[in-house]
Motif scaffolding. Structure first.
Motif, PDB file in Angstrom:
ATOM      1  N   SER A 117      42.794  34.416  34.190  1.00 23.95           N
ATOM      2  CA  SER A 117      42.602  33.844  35.610  1.00 23.95           C
ATOM      3  C   SER A 117      43.680  33.193  36.336  1.00 23.95           C
ATOM      4  N   LEU A 118      43.859  33.292  37.762  1.00 24.50           N
ATOM      5  CA  LEU A 118      45.000  32.620  38.408  1.00 24.50           C
ATOM      6  C   LEU A 118      44.250  31.698  39.207  1.00 24.50           C
ATOM      7  N   LEU A 119      44.508  30.350  39.028  1.00 20.45           N
ATOM      8  CA  LEU A 119      44.364  29.474  39.970  1.00 20.45           C
ATOM      9  C   LEU A 119      45.485  29.055  40.876  1.00 20.45           C
ATOM     10  N   VAL A 120      45.052  29.100  42.133  1.00 23.03           N
ATOM     11  CA  VAL A 120      45.924  28.728  43.247  1.00 23.03           C
ATOM     12  C   VAL A 120      45.497  27.710  43.945  1.00 23.03           C
ATOM     13  N   ALA A 121      46.245  26.567  44.483  1.00 21.25           N
ATOM     14  CA  ALA A 121      45.880  25.635  45.443  1.00 21.25           C
ATOM     15  C   ALA A 121      46.765  25.648  46.511  1.00 21.25           C
ATOM     16  N   ASP A 122      46.410  25.339  47.881  1.00 20.10           N
ATOM     17  CA  ASP A 122      47.130  25.356  48.883  1.00 20.10           C
ATOM     18  C   ASP A 122      47.212  23.891  49.602  1.00 20.10           C
ATOM     19  N   GLN A 173      46.544  43.372  38.259  1.00 22.09           N
ATOM     20  CA  GLN A 173      46.215  44.958  38.450  1.00 22.09           C
ATOM     21  C   GLN A 173      46.316  44.936  39.867  1.00 22.09           C
ATOM     22  N   SER A 174      47.218  45.827  40.561  1.00 22.90           N
ATOM     23  CA  SER A 174      47.507  46.263  41.938  1.00 22.90           C
ATOM     24  C   SER A 174      46.156  46.509  42.666  1.00 22.90           C
ATOM     25  N   GLY A 175      45.902  45.551  43.711  1.00 22.39           N
ATOM     26  CA  GLY A 175      44.571  46.038  44.427  1.00 22.39           C
ATOM     27  C   GLY A 175      43.415  45.466  43.873  1.00 22.39           C
ATOM     28  N   LYS A 176      43.357  45.111  42.461  1.00 23.57           N
ATOM     29  CA  LYS A 176      42.023  44.869  41.926  1.00 23.57           C
ATOM     30  C   LYS A 176      41.761  43.344  42.003  1.00 23.57           C
ATOM     31  N   GLN A 177      42.410  42.428  42.213  1.00 23.64           N
ATOM     32  CA  GLN A 177      42.245  41.112  42.395  1.00 23.64           C
ATOM     33  C   GLN A 177      40.864  40.511  43.036  1.00 23.64           C
ATOM     34  N   TYR A 178      40.118  39.705  42.807  1.00 21.73           N
ATOM     35  CA  TYR A 178      39.089  39.141  43.462  1.00 21.73           C
ATOM     36  C   TYR A 178      38.951  37.675  43.172  1.00 21.73           C
ATOM     37  N   THR A 179      38.136  37.258  43.980  1.00 17.73           N
ATOM     38  CA  THR A 179      38.006  35.699  43.916  1.00 17.73           C
ATOM     39  C   THR A 179      36.588  35.609  42.900  1.00 17.73           C
ATOM     40  N   VAL A 180      37.097  34.534  41.995  1.00 17.85           N
ATOM     41  CA  VAL A 180      35.993  34.251  41.084  1.00 17.85           C
ATOM     42  C   VAL A 180      35.280  33.213  41.833  1.00 17.85           C
TER      43      VAL A 180
END
Length: 168
Positions: A69-74, A87-94
């Motif tokens: 998974s990819l964790l992103v903070a803003d 995967q292109s276009g397959k990402q989703y928010t866990v």
């Protein structure tokens, strides 16, 4: 846009083509060719329309699994975890959550560190506090007080989990 995430793969130059080793004795490599696997926007609906939720930190979590998974903070207090990000276009928010104490509509860079062995996320978005979140339970189980300065970096000891380094 400064909300975009690009996931790339790359080919390294051959180690023999490099003239020297670094100070630790490992071979230095240069990126020969990069290929974008996926690009997507990190979305935070609470960001004012005239500003973008500038990404402050990114971590790959569970990288030993077939589907990490990819964790992103803003900078506006949101932390999101994305699945299938390669995967292109397959990402989703866990999952996504707001950092405690960041709710004034102003930019506060959220700094994070991921402790893989214990499933802990260390994070701070406001001066004077570091929160430790148990990602398995999705709850903050400890808050550590610090000098009342903006925290600019956090790093935990990933082997024993006994040390926490904080930059101001």
């Amino acid at each position: 846009s400064n909300n975009n995430i690009q996931v790339c793969t790359y080919q390294k130059t051959e180690a023999a083509a490099m003239p020297s080793n670094d100070v630790f004795g490992s071979q230095l490599h240069r990126i020969q060719e990069a290929c974008i696997l996926n690009a997507f926007a990190h979305v935070n609906s609470l960001v004012p329309k005239d500003q973008k939720g500038i990404i402050s930190t990114i971590h790959v979590i569970n990288d030993q699994l077939p589907s990490p998974s990819l964790l992103v903070a803003d900078c506006f207090g949101q932390v999101s975890v994305y699945g299938d990000f390669m995967q292109s276009g397959k990402q989703y928010t866990v999952t996504a959550f707001r950092v405690p104490d960041v709710n004034d509509g102003k930019a506060h860079p959220v700094v994070t560190d991921w402790h893989q062995k214990h499933g802990l996320l260390y994070f701070s978005g406001t001066p004077g506090k570091i929160h430790i979140l148990n990602m398995h339970e999705q709850r903050v189980y400890q808050t550590i007080g610090t000098p009342d300065n903006q925290i600019t970096a956090i790093h935990s000891d990933n082997t024993g989990g006994q040390l926490l380094f904080v930059g101001f």
